[in-house]
Scaffold this motif. Structure first.
Motif, PDB file in Angstrom:
ATOM      1  N   MET A   1     -33.546 -32.732 -14.640  1.00 52.34           N
ATOM      2  CA  MET A   1     -33.501 -33.957 -15.447  1.00 52.34           C
ATOM      3  C   MET A   1     -32.778 -33.728 -16.768  1.00 52.34           C
ATOM      4  N   SER A   2     -33.064 -32.595 -17.425  1.00 50.14           N
ATOM      5  CA  SER A   2     -32.439 -32.343 -18.723  1.00 50.14           C
ATOM      6  C   SER A   2     -30.942 -32.131 -18.591  1.00 50.14           C
TER       7      SER A   2
ATOM      8  N   GLY B   1     -29.828 -35.842 -16.407  1.00 51.36           N
ATOM      9  CA  GLY B   1     -30.348 -37.138 -16.838  1.00 51.36           C
ATOM     10  C   GLY B   1     -29.315 -37.968 -17.592  1.00 51.36           C
TER      11      GLY B   1
ATOM     12  N   PHE C   1     -26.789 -39.311 -15.174  1.00 42.35           N
ATOM     13  CA  PHE C   1     -27.309 -40.411 -14.370  1.00 42.35           C
ATOM     14  C   PHE C   1     -27.225 -41.723 -15.153  1.00 42.35           C
TER      15      PHE C   1
ATOM     16  N   PHE D   1     -30.630 -40.840 -23.635  1.00 42.70           N
ATOM     17  CA  PHE D   1     -31.550 -39.924 -22.958  1.00 42.70           C
ATOM     18  C   PHE D   1     -32.447 -39.218 -23.971  1.00 42.70           C
TER      19      PHE D   1
ATOM     20  N   VAL E   1     -36.464 -39.037 -23.885  1.00 49.56           N
ATOM     21  CA  VAL E   1     -37.185 -37.787 -23.660  1.00 49.56           C
ATOM     22  C   VAL E   1     -38.139 -37.455 -24.809  1.00 49.56           C
TER      23      VAL E   1
ATOM     24  N   MET F   1     -38.342 -44.245 -15.341  1.00 52.88           N
ATOM     25  CA  MET F   1     -37.876 -42.910 -15.716  1.00 52.88           C
ATOM     26  C   MET F   1     -38.754 -42.354 -16.832  1.00 52.88           C
TER      27      MET F   1
ATOM     28  N   ILE G   1     -40.975 -38.864 -16.564  1.00 52.85           N
ATOM     29  CA  ILE G   1     -40.884 -37.797 -17.565  1.00 52.85           C
ATOM     30  C   ILE G   1     -42.233 -37.591 -18.246  1.00 52.85           C
TER      31      ILE G   1
ATOM     32  N   THR H   1     -30.874 -38.396  -5.830  1.00 51.32           N
ATOM     33  CA  THR H   1     -31.864 -38.083  -6.861  1.00 51.32           C
ATOM     34  C   THR H   1     -33.273 -38.322  -6.340  1.00 51.32           C
TER      35      THR H   1
END
Length: 734
Positions: A412-413, A416, A419, A435, A439, A594, A598, A677
């Protein structure tokens, strides 16, 4: 009842005032008997060993008025009548300072909160440098030192390689040694790595961009020569790799010994909160690294030299090195106070007395070997330590569950932002900022909330594993949001033909009659958005002949574009630099779920770490964390981005052409990206759920009749810490 006050002199935990335990003894036969005054100059031997104890003794004061400190010269330990053993702390220094320099003002920081503050600063700097600055400046370093993508990949992976090499050694010997010294030297080495990483800027000549004639518009393209030989600057990659290797070496004690040092010096029920604050600082570090590093990249790398290039220029190199200089200097400074802390904090003995062991019980009873105070002090015990951990199924499956979660976090990091960039048609900087805002509250909030929940509900080991399972199942359900996606923005020659019809078989066709005479290069990818709301590969591919700058937003505007249909509306037939903005109605729903994925992924991180600390013996905690980090990095952190990257690359529509070689992906098919994904997320979440279920089923708590302070105290028996507080001297809350 008078409280003992601890001195910070050479004799460790000794008393400067007379002890007067005047409360009646709980034993009827000893009623009325009190503890006599003991002088602080006598050899006090009051430290408990980590897990040597007996049966049926709830606390030291229940030992029926036996003296707390032995006064017999040369005696190494005092054995209480019921079996609790106090080990001599003679010679142990509990003052904060360096050698003989222990000024009184420093003792204000000689608390668990003081340690937490300095460790949080260290973890913040580590996260900002390794996970923030490195990811932000890697493209600039590639451009400045003529590096290829696989070479920059080696630079990034050097950190994990160093960590895997050092983890066993550091966690085993550091776990049984002076933890603050290991931590302080580690932070110092990390600072040296940052300074070394910035060194190539000062040892190379001035950056000279290869100026070329203006390219982009129709008829204005010139052939861009391919580099036939690798530049000598690429050899600096070994300096960057060494800097990253030092980063990995220095950060190794931080997340193993740092966690156990906090855990040993606070109450058991406060430990998850302290660890959560520590990890939250580590998560906020990368966010700061992205923001600060992004600001530095807007400054030209050769400070003081004028240039006519703008940051949007593909040849621009920002001041990538400033962040590493600042972080390196800060790391060197923060290592000094950490090196001054004692092996254990004053007053930590009370928490050892109250500690209730929840270690997994092996059928053959071999887990009791780790309770020996001499266990783990020599390299001969290393194989036995590894064997004890391998025989602990709860620990093994917690490690495997951690590896699956680490794979998702690493994936993800890394991908992400990509995406979001593809789904919502954002620029790279916009996607990274988007992002980051996603996060920080989800990752940081989830990390802190996980530790808070463990403390709030006073969860024991099996309850903590069930909380991890609940979080994993919740994120597993939320991950089904990737069934939906935003449609691709139409792009001439890539997602549709220039006339608007679909491309047959998904094949590219960037040439049309409207741009056939322009001589457009496929190497020059510079997307523009036409007034018809269709994207074009470049201004040249849109047939644009003139360029100007929009005074309102600073973007370039291209005119007389032959491929864009002209209407009576003003501005028709023009194109603006950049992607067309997406008006996807599913954006809020995608972003919300999302956030949930997370949040629950990070929510289980601190409980899982706490369960790992509790399911092993006290003397194996640091080593267990080291082994867990090796498993997590080897099975999760290192292959995670590779697995996610290869899955996402399958959805690529348009690849970069670097002199006949395939480069990075320019355009992804959004539906395929969401589908892949989803597949990757489901696989790892199902595996994580399975591992947590097995860990919970196989966990065997200690028997119910064991006493607190022993290595065999039950999780489900009368081992609640609160029940035994009255039997100890009154203590302050942390």
């Amino acid at each position: 009842m008078a409280m003992p006050q601890n001195s910070t002199g050479e004799n460790g935990f000794c008393f400067t005032q007379t002890l007067d335990f005047s409360r009646p003894s709980p034993c009827p036969s000893e009623a009325g008997r009190t503890f006599d005054a003991l002088s602080g100059q006598e050899a006090c031997k009051t430290l408990l060993s980590n897990g040597t104890a007996s049966s049926g003794v709830p606390s030291p004061s229940d030992s029926c008025a036996q003296p707390l400190c032995s006064t017999t010269p040369g005696e190494e330990e005092t054995q209480f009548s019921e079996g609790i053993k106090y080990v001599s702390a003679e010679g142990e220094e509990l003052a904060c300072g360096w050698g003989g320099f222990t000024p009184g003002c420093l003792q204000l920081f000689n608390t668990s909160k003081g340690v937490l503050f300095f460790l949080c600063v260290a973890s913040f700097l580590q996260g900002m440098t390794v996970n923030g600055f490195i990811n932000t400046v890697i493209t600039s370093i590639e451009r400045r030192f003529d590096l290829r993508s696989y070479q920059s990949g080696l630079i990034a992976s050097s950190y994990d390689i160093a960590a895997c090499v050092c983890l066993t050694f550091v966690s085993y010997f550091g776990g049984n040694g002076h933890k603050p010294r290991w931590l302080g030297w580690g932070v110092l080495v990390m600072g040296l790595g940052s300074l070394l990483f910035a060194l190539p800027h000062f040892t190379t000549g001035h950056y000279e961009a290869r100026s070329a004639a203006e390219v982009g518009v129709c008829g204005g393209n010139q052939s861009l020569p391919c580099a036939q030989a690798a530049s000598s600057l690429s050899s600096y990659r070994f300096v960057f790799m060494l800097g990253q290797f030092l980063h990995g070496m220095g950060a190794t004690p931080l997340y193993t010994l740092g966690v156990t040092y906090l855990d040993e010096n606070v109450k058991t029920n406060y430990s998850p909160v302290y660890i959560a604050v520590f990890y939250t600082a580590a998560i906020l570090g990368p966010a700061a690294g992205y923001l600060v590093g992004g600001m530095f990249l807007n400054i030209y790398t050769e400070i003081g030299r004028e240039t006519d290039m703008a940051p949007e220029n593909t040849l621009w190199v920002g001041a990538w090195w400033i962040g590493f200089l600042g972080a390196g200097a800060a790391s060197l400074l923060i290592s000094i106070p950490i090196l001054g802390y004692p092996q254990r904090l004053p007053g930590s003995q009370r928490y050892i007395v109250m500690r209730v062991s929840e270690a997994h019980q092996l059928k053959d009873g071999s887990h009791k070997k780790a309770s020996d105070p001499d266990f783990g002090k020599t390299v001969k015990d290393l194989p036995r330590s590894v064997l004890l951990l391998l025989k602990n199924p709860t620990f093994i499956f917690l490690c495997l569950a951690g590896a699956t979660e680490a794979t998702l976090i690493a994936g993800m990091s890394t991908f992400g932002p990509k995406f979001l960039e593809s789904q919502f048609s954002l620029s790279a900087s916009e996607a990274a900022t988007f992002f980051g805002f996603l996060v920080v509250p989800a990752g940081g909030g989830g990390t802190f909330l996980g530790g808070f929940l463990v403390n709030k509900f006073k969860l024991r080991c099996s309850g903590i594993i069930k909380l991890c399972l609940l979080c994993t199942v919740s994120s597993l359900l939320a991950i089904f949001i990737f069934f939906i996606h935003c449609p691709n923005m139409p792009m001439a020659g890539v997602t549709q033909m220039y006339e608007g019809s679909a491309l047959p078989g998904g094949q590219l066709n960037l040439t049309a009659t409207c741009n056939a005479e322009c001589g457009c290069l496929q190497e020059t990818y510079s997307p523009v958005c036409g007034s018809d709301n269709v994207m074009y590969y470049s201004p040249c591919h849109a047939g644009c002949k003139k360029v100007a700058e929009n005074l309102r937003n600073g973007k370039k505007v291209y005119y007389e574009c032959s491929c864009i249909e002209k209407t009576l509306l003003p501005g028709s037939g023009d194109a603006e630099a950049g992607k067309c903005s997406s008006s996807c109605a599913k954006r809020p729903l995608l972003l919300f779920f999302m956030f949930v994925v997370i949040l629950f992924t990070f929510l289980s991180s601190i409980p899982a770490l706490t369960a790992t600390l509790r399911c092993v013996s006290d003397r194996q905690r640091s080593f267990a964390l080291g082994i867990q980090w090796i498993v997590v990095r080897t099975l999760g952190g290192i292959p995670g981005p590779i697995a996610f990257g290869s899955m996402i690359d399958k959805s690529c529509l348009l690849w970069q052409d670097q002199c006949g070689e395939q480069g990075s992906c320019y355009v992804y098919q959004n539906s395929a990206m969401s589908r892949y994904t989803l597949i990757a997320g489901l696989v790892y979440k199902v595996l994580g759920t399975t591992f947590f279920i097995v860990a919970c089923l196989l966990y065997k708590p200690p028997p119910a009749e064991s006493a607190p302070g022993s290595s065999d105290t039950s999780e489900n028996g009368n081992g609640d810490l609160q029940e035994h507080k009255p039997s100890l001297p009154a203590e302050e809350d942390i």
